[in-house]
Design a protein around this motif. Structure first.
Motif, PDB file in Angstrom:
ATOM      1  N   GLN A 146      32.426 -60.156  26.282  1.00 23.56           N
ATOM      2  CA  GLN A 146      32.641 -60.774  27.589  1.00 23.56           C
ATOM      3  C   GLN A 146      32.152 -59.826  28.681  1.00 23.56           C
ATOM      4  O   GLN A 146      32.090 -58.607  28.475  1.00 23.56           O
ATOM      5  CB  GLN A 146      34.133 -61.093  27.799  1.00 23.56           C
ATOM      6  N   LEU A 147      31.805 -60.393  29.830  1.00 20.48           N
ATOM      7  CA  LEU A 147      31.358 -59.614  30.984  1.00 20.48           C
ATOM      8  C   LEU A 147      32.156 -60.026  32.217  1.00 20.48           C
ATOM      9  O   LEU A 147      32.473 -61.214  32.387  1.00 20.48           O
ATOM     10  CB  LEU A 147      29.875 -59.855  31.291  1.00 20.48           C
ATOM     11  N   VAL A 148      32.463 -59.062  33.058  1.00 16.93           N
ATOM     12  CA  VAL A 148      32.985 -59.333  34.392  1.00 16.93           C
ATOM     13  C   VAL A 148      32.010 -58.686  35.374  1.00 16.93           C
ATOM     14  O   VAL A 148      31.854 -57.457  35.384  1.00 16.93           O
ATOM     15  CB  VAL A 148      34.401 -58.780  34.604  1.00 16.93           C
ATOM     16  N   CYS A 149      31.338 -59.520  36.160  1.00 19.81           N
ATOM     17  CA  CYS A 149      30.325 -59.047  37.096  1.00 19.81           C
ATOM     18  C   CYS A 149      30.863 -59.144  38.523  1.00 19.81           C
ATOM     19  O   CYS A 149      31.215 -60.239  38.978  1.00 19.81           O
ATOM     20  CB  CYS A 149      29.051 -59.889  36.965  1.00 19.81           C
ATOM     21  N   PHE A 150      30.944 -58.031  39.199  1.00 21.17           N
ATOM     22  CA  PHE A 150      31.413 -57.998  40.581  1.00 21.17           C
ATOM     23  C   PHE A 150      30.195 -58.205  41.480  1.00 21.17           C
ATOM     24  O   PHE A 150      29.753 -57.308  42.203  1.00 21.17           O
ATOM     25  CB  PHE A 150      32.140 -56.683  40.855  1.00 21.17           C
ATOM     26  N   LEU A 151      29.676 -59.424  41.390  1.00 23.25           N
ATOM     27  CA  LEU A 151      28.428 -59.804  42.053  1.00 23.25           C
ATOM     28  C   LEU A 151      28.521 -61.255  42.501  1.00 23.25           C
ATOM     29  O   LEU A 151      29.384 -62.008  42.038  1.00 23.25           O
ATOM     30  CB  LEU A 151      27.245 -59.665  41.092  1.00 23.25           C
ATOM     31  N   ALA A 152      27.605 -61.664  43.353  1.00 24.70           N
ATOM     32  CA  ALA A 152      27.517 -63.070  43.736  1.00 24.70           C
ATOM     33  C   ALA A 152      27.135 -63.915  42.521  1.00 24.70           C
ATOM     34  O   ALA A 152      26.376 -63.478  41.654  1.00 24.70           O
ATOM     35  CB  ALA A 152      26.487 -63.251  44.844  1.00 24.70           C
ATOM     36  N   THR A 153      27.667 -65.140  42.464  1.00 30.25           N
ATOM     37  CA  THR A 153      27.373 -65.995  41.316  1.00 30.25           C
ATOM     38  C   THR A 153      25.880 -66.277  41.195  1.00 30.25           C
ATOM     39  O   THR A 153      25.340 -66.330  40.081  1.00 30.25           O
ATOM     40  CB  THR A 153      28.147 -67.328  41.422  1.00 30.25           C
ATOM     41  N   GLY A 154      25.191 -66.467  42.316  1.00 32.44           N
ATOM     42  CA  GLY A 154      23.759 -66.729  42.266  1.00 32.44           C
ATOM     43  C   GLY A 154      22.993 -65.592  41.630  1.00 32.44           C
ATOM     44  O   GLY A 154      22.073 -65.806  40.823  1.00 32.44           O
ATOM     45  N   ALA A 155      23.375 -64.369  41.974  1.00 28.64           N
ATOM     46  CA  ALA A 155      22.703 -63.209  41.396  1.00 28.64           C
ATOM     47  C   ALA A 155      22.925 -63.142  39.896  1.00 28.64           C
ATOM     48  O   ALA A 155      22.000 -62.844  39.123  1.00 28.64           O
ATOM     49  CB  ALA A 155      23.211 -61.928  42.070  1.00 28.64           C
ATOM     50  N   VAL A 156      24.140 -63.423  39.471  1.00 26.85           N
ATOM     51  CA  VAL A 156      24.444 -63.365  38.041  1.00 26.85           C
ATOM     52  C   VAL A 156      23.710 -64.470  37.290  1.00 26.85           C
ATOM     53  O   VAL A 156      23.209 -64.265  36.178  1.00 26.85           O
ATOM     54  CB  VAL A 156      25.969 -63.451  37.803  1.00 26.85           C
ATOM     55  N   VAL A 157      23.607 -65.661  37.888  1.00 27.46           N
ATOM     56  CA  VAL A 157      22.861 -66.752  37.257  1.00 27.46           C
ATOM     57  C   VAL A 157      21.431 -66.317  36.976  1.00 27.46           C
ATOM     58  O   VAL A 157      20.884 -66.524  35.882  1.00 27.46           O
ATOM     59  CB  VAL A 157      22.887 -68.012  38.138  1.00 27.46           C
ATOM     60  N   ARG A 158      20.790 -65.724  37.953  1.00 29.36           N
ATOM     61  CA  ARG A 158      19.394 -65.308  37.783  1.00 29.36           C
ATOM     62  C   ARG A 158      19.264 -64.196  36.738  1.00 29.36           C
ATOM     63  O   ARG A 158      18.276 -64.140  35.981  1.00 29.36           O
ATOM     64  CB  ARG A 158      18.822 -64.836  39.122  1.00 29.36           C
ATOM     65  N   LEU A 159      20.267 -63.317  36.666  1.00 30.85           N
ATOM     66  CA  LEU A 159      20.189 -62.200  35.731  1.00 30.85           C
ATOM     67  C   LEU A 159      20.427 -62.633  34.286  1.00 30.85           C
ATOM     68  O   LEU A 159      19.794 -62.104  33.362  1.00 30.85           O
ATOM     69  CB  LEU A 159      21.207 -61.121  36.123  1.00 30.85           C
TER      70      LEU A 159
END
Length: 563
Positions: free
Chosen positions: A46-59
């Protein structure tokens, strides 16, 4: 492992808070964000990304593979306000992780999965292997279309808003351990009902062990996905062929002593295993050791000589009875564990007025069996009977279910053929004590003054013992229209051992909107002001009133009140 990724100082601060809270579950990924996400995606569940959802989608978009294998991904904004499951809500556990993250960080979980939004358990989250048209059947459940539930084998499932039988061309959820293929508009749930007993000669190849097992399942029309374990004698606990076969099937190996297996009646005993390991049966006896129906008697592998045997038993699904304490009535005093059990139960049994308190917490499809006052033993019998039918049952009571409530009659009825879970709750005595101050700071006792089930002579003896032992006493069921003399009698007994000014707390409907709490004295209490919705707490000889609150010292040197 949970990978933690952040890009800014604010995100890193929230990330580090979570890492500190879960040191054994998390790993921080530093460096360029793109590289960190790629490494964590490959290495973590699992991952927890302290980032905007849009940025995580692209990544993560270029990294996506299979829904069943991709890690669950949760996004947390840099302000730590929201935890959003972005990927793998069910299969990756992201929905549950978002709830945990939100609780740890004081954030708001934002779960958008349709089933979670309406309180419906996902068919792929039940902990059972699932096959068939999960999306189509789930959509039908969400849309309120008729969906049949066919239980070929009983299993304690959570509530599903299903009908009893299927119509031609309709949707179906089928609980089965048979080797059948799902039909159109059908989902198969595979409960782990099958136990395969295995015997093997020393050095038996794993292929031969697997061959005899899979042949037995195939000829009996049983699914390997419903195999719960391989069972054998403890002398074979380290037999490589058995261990490898179990690993390939993805099940544990359970072992029993030769003496345990020798006591199990079997249809096909043999002298060979008796001479080799001390029991006339390994495969059949190990499969039958915990009970069940013998579906496949002992059969030998096809080797020459045969080096493995197996037998297959179907164990009945064990029902589950959760005895749940609802607390004193206030919703915020209902524990999270109690809420979880209420949502897990497919059958709810309880007093009608208690059911009304928590009806909004129940999932769609929950079957409710409610009754009025005075039917406690019948409710207990009903709950146990429903659990014995293989259901997941919640039996509710006020306060703590084990204190003057439903746990005692239920457990007196329950036997070892069902699983029983106790869920503690805040008792009336504790809720009242919190309102009064700290009256239970030292040794204390609760006594019910109701003589409907206990003779008054016994109650009086207990009150005298508490008085002589100088215990703080909380009286439950102190006074009703038909029982108006017991409380004055009990207070008189205490007065023989305590001063008239002993503090007494009187709390009615503790924690509820119409609740009241007051502190008086042993001499000043008017029993006529007390009813069945009240608990009365009488202090001991050390209890004092401090700033209007009852306080019983823990045993440290007590400072007398100034004269």
């Amino acid at each position: 492992m949970i990978g933690l990724i952040s890009a800014t100082a604010a995100g890193a601060a929230a990330r580090d808070r979570l890492a500190a809270a879960w040191p054994d579950r998390t790993r921080v990924y530093d460096g360029p964000v793109g590289d960190a996400v790629r490494r964590a995606f490959a290495e973590c569940e699992q991952l927890v990304c302290f980032l905007a959802t849009g940025a995580v989608v692209r990544l993560v978009a270029p990294l996506l593979g299979d829904k069943a294998a991709d890690p669950g991904v949760v996004c947390v904004d840099e302000g730590g306000r929201f935890a959003v499951p972005l990927l793998g809500g069910h299969a990756g556990g992201a929905n549950a992780l978002a709830l945990e993250v939100a609780e740890s960080l004081g954030a708001q979980p934002v779960v958008t999965t349709a089933t979670d939004a309406v309180g419906l358990p996902g068919l792929d989250t039940l902990g059972l292997p699932v096959e068939g048209e999960v999306a189509a059947v789930t959509r039908a459940l969400l849309d309120g279309e008729p969906v049949a539930l066919e239980t070929e084998v009983a299993w304690p499932l959570p509530p599903l808003p299903c009908t009893g039988s299927s119509a031609v061309g309709g949707y179906t959820v089928r609980v089965t351990d048979r080797a059948v293929e799902p039909g159109a508009r059908e989902v198969l749930l595979r409960p782990p009902t099958l136990v395969v007993g295995v015997g093997a000669s020393r050095g038996a190849p794993a292929e031969e062990v697997l061959e005899v097992i899979e042949g037995a399942l195939r000829e009996a029309g049983l699914s390997r996905r419903s195999v719960a374990s391989l069972a054998t004698v403890d002398a074979k606990a380290e037999e490589p062929g058995i261990l490898e076969a179990a690993a390939r099937l993805g099940v544990p190996v359970v072992t029993y002593s030769a003496g345990e297996l020798a006591s199990v009646p079997v249809p096909n005993p043999s002298d060979a295993p008796l001479a080799a390991v001390g029991t006339p049966s390994v495969a059949e006896a190990a499969a039958l050791r915990e009970g069940g129906e013998l579906l496949v008697p002992k059969r030998k592998s096809g080797g020459s000589p045969a080096m493995a045997t197996c037998a297959v038993v179907r164990r009945p699904g064990r029902g589950r009875l959760a005895v749940v304490g609802l607390g004193p009535g206030a919703r915020d005093l209902l524990t999270p564990r109690a809420k979880d059990e209420l949502r897990r139960a497919s059958v709810l049994v309880g007093l009608d007025q208690y059911v009304d308190q928590i009806r909004d917490l129940l999932r769609p499809g929950t079957r409710i069996l409610e009754s009025g006052l005075g039917a406690e033993e019948e409710r207990a019998r009903t709950a146990v009977a429903e659990a014995r039918r293989g259901h997941a049952v919640a039996l509710i009571g006020s306060g703590d279910a084990g204190v003057y409530a439903m746990a005692s009659p239920a457990l007196a009825e329950a036997s070892a053929d069902i699983d029983v879970v106790g869920v503690p709750g805040v008792t009336a005595a504790l809720a009242a004590a919190a309102l009064l101050g700290a009256p239970l700071g030292h040794d204390h006792v609760s006594i019910s003054l109701s003589d409907l089930h206990t003779p008054w002579e016994v109650i009086e003896r207990r009150v005298r013992a508490a008085a002589e032992a100088d215990l703080v006493v909380t009286f439950y069921n102190p006074r009703s229209r038909g029982r108006d003399w017991q409380l004055p009698k009990a207070l008189a007994i205490l007065a023989e051992h305590r001063r008239p000014g002993t503090p007494v707390g009187v709390v009615r409907n503790a924690s509820r909107p119409d609740g009241t709490a007051r502190v008086t004295t042993l001499a000043g209490l008017d029993p006529a002001t007390v009813d069945m919705m009240t608990v009365v707490t009488v202090g001991n000889t050390a209890t004092r009133t401090v700033a209007g609150r009852m306080v019983t010292p823990r045993g440290y040197r007590w400072q007398e009140e100034p004269a």
